[in-house]
Design a protein around this motif. Structure first.
Motif, PDB file in Angstrom:
ATOM      1  N   ILE A 163       0.858  -1.400   0.400  1.00 25.64           N
ATOM      2  CA  ILE A 163       0.263  -0.172  -0.387  1.00 25.64           C
ATOM      3  C   ILE A 163       0.805   1.102  -0.231  1.00 25.64           C
ATOM      4  O   ILE A 163       0.714   2.557  -0.934  1.00 25.64           O
ATOM      5  N   VAL A 164       1.925   1.182   0.572  1.00 25.42           N
ATOM      6  CA  VAL A 164       2.720   2.318   1.125  1.00 25.42           C
ATOM      7  C   VAL A 164       3.680   2.728  -0.300  1.00 25.42           C
ATOM      8  O   VAL A 164       3.542   3.949  -1.215  1.00 25.42           O
ATOM      9  N   GLN A 165       3.631   1.627  -1.093  1.00 20.32           N
ATOM     10  CA  GLN A 165       4.787   1.625  -2.311  1.00 20.32           C
ATOM     11  C   GLN A 165       3.827   2.400  -3.224  1.00 20.32           C
ATOM     12  O   GLN A 165       4.418   3.282  -4.124  1.00 20.32           O
ATOM     13  N   ARG A 166       2.654   1.777  -3.457  1.00 20.86           N
ATOM     14  CA  ARG A 166       1.774   1.659  -4.062  1.00 20.86           C
ATOM     15  C   ARG A 166       1.081   3.942  -3.938  1.00 20.86           C
ATOM     16  O   ARG A 166       1.895   4.186  -5.208  1.00 20.86           O
ATOM     17  N   ASP A 167       0.987   3.886  -3.482  1.00 21.18           N
ATOM     18  CA  ASP A 167       0.481   5.520  -2.831  1.00 21.18           C
ATOM     19  C   ASP A 167       2.128   6.474  -3.227  1.00 21.18           C
ATOM     20  O   ASP A 167       1.938   7.389  -3.861  1.00 21.18           O
ATOM     21  N   LEU A 168       3.132   6.140  -2.350  1.00 22.57           N
ATOM     22  CA  LEU A 168       4.002   6.846  -2.863  1.00 22.57           C
ATOM     23  C   LEU A 168       4.607   6.844  -4.356  1.00 22.57           C
ATOM     24  O   LEU A 168       4.323   7.867  -4.930  1.00 22.57           O
ATOM     25  N   LYS A 169       4.054   5.819  -5.400  1.00 24.66           N
ATOM     26  CA  LYS A 169       4.785   6.476  -6.719  1.00 24.66           C
ATOM     27  C   LYS A 169       3.357   7.012  -7.340  1.00 24.66           C
ATOM     28  O   LYS A 169       3.915   8.065  -8.051  1.00 24.66           O
ATOM     29  N   LEU A 190       7.045  20.287  -4.541  1.00 19.71           N
ATOM     30  CA  LEU A 190       6.720  19.447  -3.619  1.00 19.71           C
ATOM     31  C   LEU A 190       7.049  18.167  -4.164  1.00 19.71           C
ATOM     32  O   LEU A 190       6.785  17.157  -3.613  1.00 19.71           O
ATOM     33  N   ARG A 191       8.005  18.026  -5.111  1.00 24.59           N
ATOM     34  CA  ARG A 191       8.548  16.496  -5.921  1.00 24.59           C
ATOM     35  C   ARG A 191       9.586  16.278  -4.447  1.00 24.59           C
ATOM     36  O   ARG A 191       9.670  14.838  -3.838  1.00 24.59           O
ATOM     37  N   ASP A 192      10.482  17.224  -3.503  1.00 23.72           N
ATOM     38  CA  ASP A 192      10.942  17.142  -2.902  1.00 23.72           C
ATOM     39  C   ASP A 192      10.324  17.126  -1.445  1.00 23.72           C
ATOM     40  O   ASP A 192      10.738  15.891  -0.329  1.00 23.72           O
ATOM     41  N   LEU A 193       9.359  17.547  -1.275  1.00 22.88           N
ATOM     42  CA  LEU A 193       8.571  17.331  -0.074  1.00 22.88           C
ATOM     43  C   LEU A 193       7.603  15.376   0.080  1.00 22.88           C
ATOM     44  O   LEU A 193       8.219  14.911   0.942  1.00 22.88           O
ATOM     45  N   VAL A 194       7.358  14.873  -1.244  1.00 22.38           N
ATOM     46  CA  VAL A 194       7.383  13.633  -1.215  1.00 22.38           C
ATOM     47  C   VAL A 194       8.816  12.901  -0.971  1.00 22.38           C
ATOM     48  O   VAL A 194       8.511  12.111  -0.045  1.00 22.38           O
ATOM     49  N   ASP A 195       9.618  13.376  -1.900  1.00 23.14           N
ATOM     50  CA  ASP A 195      11.003  12.474  -0.692  1.00 23.14           C
ATOM     51  C   ASP A 195      10.829  12.586   0.293  1.00 23.14           C
ATOM     52  O   ASP A 195      11.069  11.502   0.650  1.00 23.14           O
ATOM     53  N   ASN A 196      11.437  13.225   0.974  1.00 28.60           N
ATOM     54  CA  ASN A 196      11.294  13.595   2.389  1.00 28.60           C
ATOM     55  C   ASN A 196       9.935  12.384   2.778  1.00 28.60           C
ATOM     56  O   ASN A 196      10.478  12.003   3.847  1.00 28.60           O
ATOM     57  N   ARG A 198       8.670   9.991   2.085  1.00 27.45           N
ATOM     58  CA  ARG A 198       8.871   8.639   1.759  1.00 27.45           C
ATOM     59  C   ARG A 198      10.873   8.349   2.744  1.00 27.45           C
ATOM     60  O   ARG A 198      10.189   7.196   3.035  1.00 27.45           O
ATOM     61  N   GLU A 199      11.443   9.321   3.274  1.00 22.72           N
ATOM     62  CA  GLU A 199      11.972   8.773   3.622  1.00 22.72           C
ATOM     63  C   GLU A 199      11.149   8.443   5.179  1.00 22.72           C
ATOM     64  O   GLU A 199      11.936   7.836   5.951  1.00 22.72           O
ATOM     65  N   VAL A 200      10.624   8.951   5.909  1.00 25.93           N
ATOM     66  CA  VAL A 200       9.689   9.038   6.491  1.00 25.93           C
ATOM     67  C   VAL A 200       9.228   7.594   6.960  1.00 25.93           C
ATOM     68  O   VAL A 200       8.857   7.524   7.445  1.00 25.93           O
ATOM     69  N   ILE A 201       7.884   7.789   6.013  1.00 23.03           N
ATOM     70  CA  ILE A 201       7.054   6.657   6.016  1.00 23.03           C
ATOM     71  C   ILE A 201       7.963   4.723   6.108  1.00 23.03           C
ATOM     72  O   ILE A 201       7.766   4.019   6.832  1.00 23.03           O
ATOM     73  N   LEU A 202       8.863   5.354   4.711  1.00 19.47           N
ATOM     74  CA  LEU A 202       9.445   4.351   4.718  1.00 19.47           C
ATOM     75  C   LEU A 202       9.898   3.640   6.206  1.00 19.47           C
ATOM     76  O   LEU A 202      10.435   2.185   6.722  1.00 19.47           O
ATOM     77  N   GLY A 203      10.919   4.453   6.815  1.00 20.03           N
ATOM     78  CA  GLY A 203      11.515   4.494   7.853  1.00 20.03           C
ATOM     79  C   GLY A 203      10.815   3.900   9.063  1.00 20.03           C
ATOM     80  O   GLY A 203      10.983   3.048   9.369  1.00 20.03           O
ATOM     81  N   GLU A 204       9.094   4.327   8.847  1.00 19.91           N
ATOM     82  CA  GLU A 204       8.297   3.646   9.901  1.00 19.91           C
ATOM     83  C   GLU A 204       8.262   2.075   9.399  1.00 19.91           C
ATOM     84  O   GLU A 204       7.843   1.324  10.538  1.00 19.91           O
ATOM     85  N   ILE A 205       8.254   2.057   8.514  1.00 16.12           N
ATOM     86  CA  ILE A 205       7.867   0.174   8.634  1.00 16.12           C
ATOM     87  C   ILE A 205       8.648  -0.748   8.555  1.00 16.12           C
ATOM     88  O   ILE A 205       8.509  -1.666   8.153  1.00 16.12           O
ATOM     89  N   ASN A 206       9.772   0.083   8.619  1.00 14.90           N
ATOM     90  CA  ASN A 206      10.858  -0.721   8.769  1.00 14.90           C
ATOM     91  C   ASN A 206      11.405  -1.016  10.203  1.00 14.90           C
ATOM     92  O   ASN A 206      11.829  -0.335  11.284  1.00 14.90           O
ATOM     93  N   LEU A 207      10.712  -2.100  10.569  1.00 20.12           N
ATOM     94  CA  LEU A 207      10.741  -1.935  11.938  1.00 20.12           C
ATOM     95  C   LEU A 207      11.894  -2.380  12.720  1.00 20.12           C
ATOM     96  O   LEU A 207      12.301  -1.812  13.695  1.00 20.12           O
ATOM     97  N   TYR A 208      13.190  -3.153  11.712  1.00 15.78           N
ATOM     98  CA  TYR A 208      14.111  -3.088  11.979  1.00 15.78           C
ATOM     99  C   TYR A 208      14.912  -2.200  12.629  1.00 15.78           C
ATOM    100  O   TYR A 208      16.151  -1.827  14.051  1.00 15.78           O
ATOM    101  N   ARG A 209      14.658  -0.990  11.938  1.00 14.61           N
ATOM    102  CA  ARG A 209      15.423   0.431  12.067  1.00 14.61           C
ATOM    103  C   ARG A 209      14.967   1.453  13.321  1.00 14.61           C
ATOM    104  O   ARG A 209      15.106   0.967  13.263  1.00 14.61           O
ATOM    105  N   GLU A 210      13.476   1.256  13.098  1.00 16.02           N
ATOM    106  CA  GLU A 210      13.386   1.577  14.642  1.00 16.02           C
ATOM    107  C   GLU A 210      13.823   0.837  15.852  1.00 16.02           C
ATOM    108  O   GLU A 210      13.884   1.783  16.799  1.00 16.02           O
ATOM    109  N   ALA A 211      13.348  -0.275  16.123  1.00 13.05           N
ATOM    110  CA  ALA A 211      14.146  -0.859  17.132  1.00 13.05           C
ATOM    111  C   ALA A 211      15.360  -0.580  17.329  1.00 13.05           C
ATOM    112  O   ALA A 211      16.131   0.144  18.515  1.00 13.05           O
ATOM    113  N   ALA A 212      16.516  -1.076  16.866  1.00 15.24           N
ATOM    114  CA  ALA A 212      17.628  -0.048  16.124  1.00 15.24           C
ATOM    115  C   ALA A 212      18.064   1.371  17.025  1.00 15.24           C
ATOM    116  O   ALA A 212      19.128   1.208  17.713  1.00 15.24           O
TER     117      ALA A 212
END
Length: 212
Positions: A163-169, A190-196, A198-212
């Protein structure tokens, strides 16, 4: 400007429907590019019956809530950018809630057992199937290890990565399209906003990164 695939196109149709249902087509038609065609609003059937009459900030907030977790998170991020938004819209976006109904208990149980390759009975002394909290990306469950240590498990919603990858694209395509058709929109990066984002939400779904 890139083309979008069939799935993104179907999602775009859904977004257009939600925008119209909440009366945001008037904001779109207010842009200088489409302003000469603003009269078309009064000929669109959904504006006769379904139109949301709330203030524009409330309509934008409701639209983002209806569009799901990716757009909710984006609205939350935008709420901090008062340099880009009028106060009434920024105030409403600050009210975006991340709480959503939990997914079924059996689904949570199945996800945990698949991740660890063991049953809940083998893994934990106790496991609370009812979540402590449920948000748009994940929900959390209390548990107790065999050692007696109390822990909390954060479980991603099923299919959230897709869902995240679909909506980010789609969001990047929309930003690209808006900047191409409305030159003044480039001032908002606007594209820079979406890029920023992208980093935020991909970080949230990466639970290994959050745990670290």
């Amino acid at each position: 400007m890139r083309l979008i695939g069939p799935k993104q196109f179907i999602r775009l149709l859904r977004i257009n429907y939600v925008l119209a249902r909440h009366g945001l087509d008037d904001i779109i038609f207010a842009t200088h590019l489409l302003r000469p065609f603003r009269f078309l609003i009064y000929f669109l059937p959904w504006n006769w019956f379904l139109r949301d009459r709330a203030p524009r900030g409330a309509r934008i907030r409701r639209t983002l809530e209806d569009l799901g977790p990716v757009f909710i998170k984006f609205g939350q991020m935008l709420s901090t950018r008062r340099d880009l938004l009028p106060d009434d819209i920024a105030d409403e976006l600050q009210g975006l809630q991340d709480s959503v109904p939990p997914f079924p208990n059996e689904t949570a149980k199945r996800i945990v057992e698949k991740a660890f390759g063991q049953s809940l009975e083998e893994l934990f002394e106790s496991f609370e199937v009812s979540p402590l909290a449920s948000a748009s990306i994940a929900q959390v469950h209390a548990a107790q290890l065999k050692s007696g240590e109390a822990v909390v498990l954060k479980i991603l919603r099923p299919g959230i990565e897709k869902i995240v990858q679909r909506d980010l694209k789609l969001m990047f395509w929309l930003a690209e399209t808006i900047e191409a058709w409305i030159p003044d929109a480039r001032l908002f990066f606007l594209r820079d906003l979406v890029d920023n984002y992208r980093e935020v939400i991909l970080g949230e779904i990466n639970l290994y990164r959050e745990a670290a």
